[in-house]
Design an enzyme around this catalytic site. Structure first.
Site, short mmCIF file in Angstrom:
data_model
loop_
_atom_site.label_atom_id
_atom_site.label_comp_id
_atom_site.label_asym_id
_atom_site.label_seq_id
_atom_site.Cartn_x
_atom_site.Cartn_y
_atom_site.Cartn_z
N SER A 1 -12.10 5.89 3.66
CA SER A 1 -11.14 6.51 2.77
C SER A 1 -11.84 7.20 1.60
O SER A 1 -12.80 6.68 1.05
CB SER A 1 -10.17 5.46 2.25
OG SER A 1 -9.24 6.03 1.36
N THR B 1 -5.25 10.40 -0.19
CA THR B 1 -6.59 10.20 0.35
C THR B 1 -6.89 11.24 1.42
O THR B 1 -5.99 11.88 1.95
CB THR B 1 -6.76 8.80 0.99
OG1 THR B 1 -5.84 8.68 2.08
CG2 THR B 1 -6.52 7.70 -0.03
N HIS C 1 0.78 -1.24 0.00
CA HIS C 1 0.00 0.00 0.00
C HIS C 1 0.81 1.29 0.00
O HIS C 1 0.27 2.37 -0.27
CB HIS C 1 -0.93 0.01 1.21
CG HIS C 1 -2.29 0.54 0.93
ND1 HIS C 1 -2.53 1.62 0.10
CD2 HIS C 1 -3.51 0.16 1.36
CE1 HIS C 1 -3.84 1.87 0.04
NE2 HIS C 1 -4.45 1.00 0.79
N TYR D 1 -13.43 5.27 10.18
CA TYR D 1 -12.62 5.78 9.09
C TYR D 1 -13.18 5.28 7.77
O TYR D 1 -13.44 4.09 7.60
CB TYR D 1 -11.18 5.30 9.26
CG TYR D 1 -10.23 5.64 8.14
CD1 TYR D 1 -9.34 6.70 8.26
CD2 TYR D 1 -10.18 4.89 6.96
CE1 TYR D 1 -8.43 7.01 7.25
CE2 TYR D 1 -9.29 5.19 5.94
CZ TYR D 1 -8.42 6.25 6.09
OH TYR D 1 -7.54 6.55 5.08
#
Length: 667
Positions: A501, A512, A385, A499
């Site tokens: 994104s 992001t 990532h 959360y």
């Protein structure tokens, strides 16, 4: 994700999973007009397409990520905290924010603006965001790498060799198209019928690069940042002490294949940079899969699951022992093809566990991405990532999925080329000092302990879906998030830091921003349906529309770079870089709490995705991958028992979406 209206099953319920496969996620030629390409030297074969607008045409003129107004950031932060905190704790946080708003924040804001003014080639988030990933010393597996499963293959095209060979051809076509600069630029068309036209391409193509984005904006077409594409292919994350590095080589011509813990490489482009014919690639893949080499006593793949400093030290030992060339071959391969021997079949547990982590000795988690094939031909993409987010990955995922469906260069009855594969395929050989052998065994033991702790559960339902949401003029994403809030309150009480994104790729080097779905409005709805005196359906529907309006507003603000999370992140980084004491806002326990994301959520944004997921970001949290389709909705939920009860959460989510569906259906 699919489901019958009357069925709300937990992951592992076989009939539900079989329905999932049969109804939506089968990849076949049905409904797709396949075309035939016979001249493999032609542009029709060598490229996916040839865009008249160069791939990076808009990059120089993209808007820069704005730095939000400090006062607005403080207000947005307080509003989000108000949903999480009781009155006493909120008063303390309010005081900390007031100090930040009036005293310690403004000097940091000016420093941030000054830095931004002097670094117009990027934005204030990009560098620190890369550092956040690359400096983190935790293993990438479970903590960062997610997976996405391709549509399931229809027999007889589920043979792993056939499927991998077809996807390799399409991947090579993607690679050549991007390298030649003729991959269609990534553009979000607000009204595709009016802007996604030949006339649009002529106009923006004639515009100078420094003005091209502005010409596109006039059509209400918004170019997206493509800077991450440079690390999509031929790239890897390399462990280094304290901070890893990303390494890529855009002239490399080979692909990496892993099978039974062994590594193989072969060129997919010839010496002129042209893609080999499909039968040639088919022959190389078939040769590797047929190879009976035993599993190494010390499979090196486990090392990529280690603590990053530990792995960095071992990698240095590998290089010192004469393995530098082999490591470089792994690092700069186009991508990693992984063959597992076991079948996944109709078992979602196997699917999740195979593609999120699987056989650690037969993985290289540092690679920008790997495409993993089960014994029965199910394929999934697992990606590292740090280098990028969903935009580049999903572009590759969709292009390859659609190209395979359209062309299918290799069929189940295709014969590999009559070549000697040993002239093209090279098995990587290793010299392992005793210290490396010991490190592999230690990494394997740690890996098995860590991965054994993950639990996964699934919800699939038709009670809520995109069609019903649109019918009632309510945001599908807001409905998805609202159900999660209600489920959490039912099971645990209170409100959890949540959360979601949101891409900021409309801006240069955008990554992001965070949407905070836990709001005062979702709290009000959750309290209403979980209380003893539940309001009537009309009142609940009214609150839901309030939830939707707020969620849409937060999502729009985040996409436009106007969330509070990245701004506060940038200001904190500025204080740390300047050697200043952190303002009291950052030392307030409420700041740590809102960033301890119990519900870490992400939508699965493509119909080409059959399944996907990731692990929780905190031990006492949930990882929530969800997908809202026209006629169905699904969740893939991960957790770490006994810290959280995944089955209980799914049971409560089932009830929550039932309540939401009833409220929507009421007159």
């Amino acid at each position: 994700m699919s489901l019958r209206a009357a069925s709300h099953h937990v992951l592992g319920h076989r009939t539900c999973w079989q329905l999932f496969i049969c109804e939506r996620c089968i990849s076949s030629s049905g409904g797709t007009e396949r075309t035939s390409i016979n001249d493999f030297s032609s542009d029709d074969y060598q490229f996916l397409h040839r865009s008249s607008v160069p791939s990076m045409h808009f990059q120089k003129s993209l808007l820069r990520l704005p730095i939000p107004d400090l006062d607005k950031t403080c207000s947005r932060y307080l509003l989000s905290q108000k949903a999480l905190l009781d009155d006493i704790n909120y008063s303390e946080t309010e005081a900390a924010v007031q100090e930040f708003r009036t005293k310690s924040g403004p000097p940091l804001q000016e420093q941030l603006k000054s830095w931004d003014k002097n670094n117009k080639h990027t934005n204030y988030v990009s560098g620190p965001w890369f550092d956040m990933y690359l400096k983190d010393r935790v293993p990438v597996v479970l903590n960062y790498n997610p997976f996405l499963t391709f549509k399931f293959p229809e027999e007889p095209n589920n043979d792993p060799v056939v499927r991998a060979s077809n996807m390799l051809v399409s991947s090579a076509r993607f690679l050549r198209t991007f390298r030649a600069g003729v991959l269609e630029p990534e553009v979000y068309h607000l009204n595709p019928d009016k802007s996604n036209t030949l006339f649009y391409r002529r106009v923006v193509g004639l515009a100078p690069q420094m003005l091209a984005s502005y010409a596109s904006y006039a059509f209400k077409a918004f170019p997206l940042d493509m800077s991450q594409y440079g690390n999509l292919l031929n790239s890897t994350r390399i462990p280094r002490p304290h901070r890893d590095v990303l390494s890529s080589n855009d002239s490399a011509r080979h692909v990496l294949v892993m099978k039974n813990g062994n590594f193989y490489v072969f060129d997919i482009l010839d010496s002129n940079g042209c893609i080999y014919p499909p039968s040639h690639l088919h022959a190389c893949v078939a040769y590797i899969v047929a190879d009976t080499s035993p599993r190494p006593a010390h499979p090196l793949g486990y090392l990529t699951s280690e603590n990053r400093d530990t792995w960095a030290k071992v990698r240095q030992e590998l290089v010192a022992a004469g393995n530098g060339e082999a490591l470089e071959a792994i690092d700069h391969a186009a991508y990693n093809i992984v063959f597992d021997s076991h079948d996944v079949g109709a078992d979602p547990q196997k699917c999740f566990r195979t593609f999120l982590y699987g056989d650690g000795g037969n993985r290289w988690f540092d690679k920008s991405f790997s495409v993993i094939y089960s014994g029965d031909g199910i394929a999934a993409l697992n990606f590292e990532h740090s280098w990028g987010d969903g935009v580049a990955v999903m572009r590759y995922f969709n292009e390859v999925s659609e190209d395979v469906d359209k062309h299918c260069f290799i069929g189940h009855d295709s014969r590999p080329a009559n070549i000697d594969p040993t002239r093209y395929v090279r098995k990587l050989e290793w010299r392992l000092p005793a210290s490396v052998e010991a490190a592999v065994q230690s990494a394997k033991a740690s890996y098995e302990v860590a991965t054994s702790k993950v639990a996964v559960n699934i919800l699939e339902t038709t009670l809520v879906n995109k069609k019903s949401c649109k019918q009632h003029k309510i945001s599908p994403d807001a409905v998805a998030q609202l159900g999660l809030q209600v489920a959490y309150r039912m099971l645990y009480g209170g409100v959890a830091a949540t959360y979601e994104s949101c891409s900021t790729s409309a801006f240069k080097h955008g990554r992001t921003e965070t949407v905070r779905p836990a709001t005062l409005e979702t709290k009000a709805f959750s309290e209403a349906v979980c209380g003893s005196d539940v309001p009537n359906a009309a009142r609940l529907k009214s609150i839901m529309h309030e939830c939707s309006a707020v969620h849409n507003k937060l999502t729009k603000e985040a996409a436009m770079g106007q969330g509070f999370d990245r701004h506060l992140f940038g200001l904190r980084n500025m204080a740390q870089q300047s050697g200043l004491e952190l303002p009291v806002l950052y030392r307030d326990p409420a700041y740590a709490r809102i960033n301890h994301n119990i519900l870490s959520t992400s939508t699965l944004p493509s119909n080409n995705i059959a399944f996907g997921g990731f692990a929780p970001v905190v031990k006492d949290g949930f990882g929530v991958g969800y997908q809202m389709q026209d006629d169905m909705f699904g969740i893939v939920l991960s957790s770490y028992p006994p810290h959280r009860d995944g089955a209980g959460f799914i049971e409560c989510a089932t009830k929550a979406y039932g309540i939401i569906a009833d409220a929507l259906a009421a007159n």
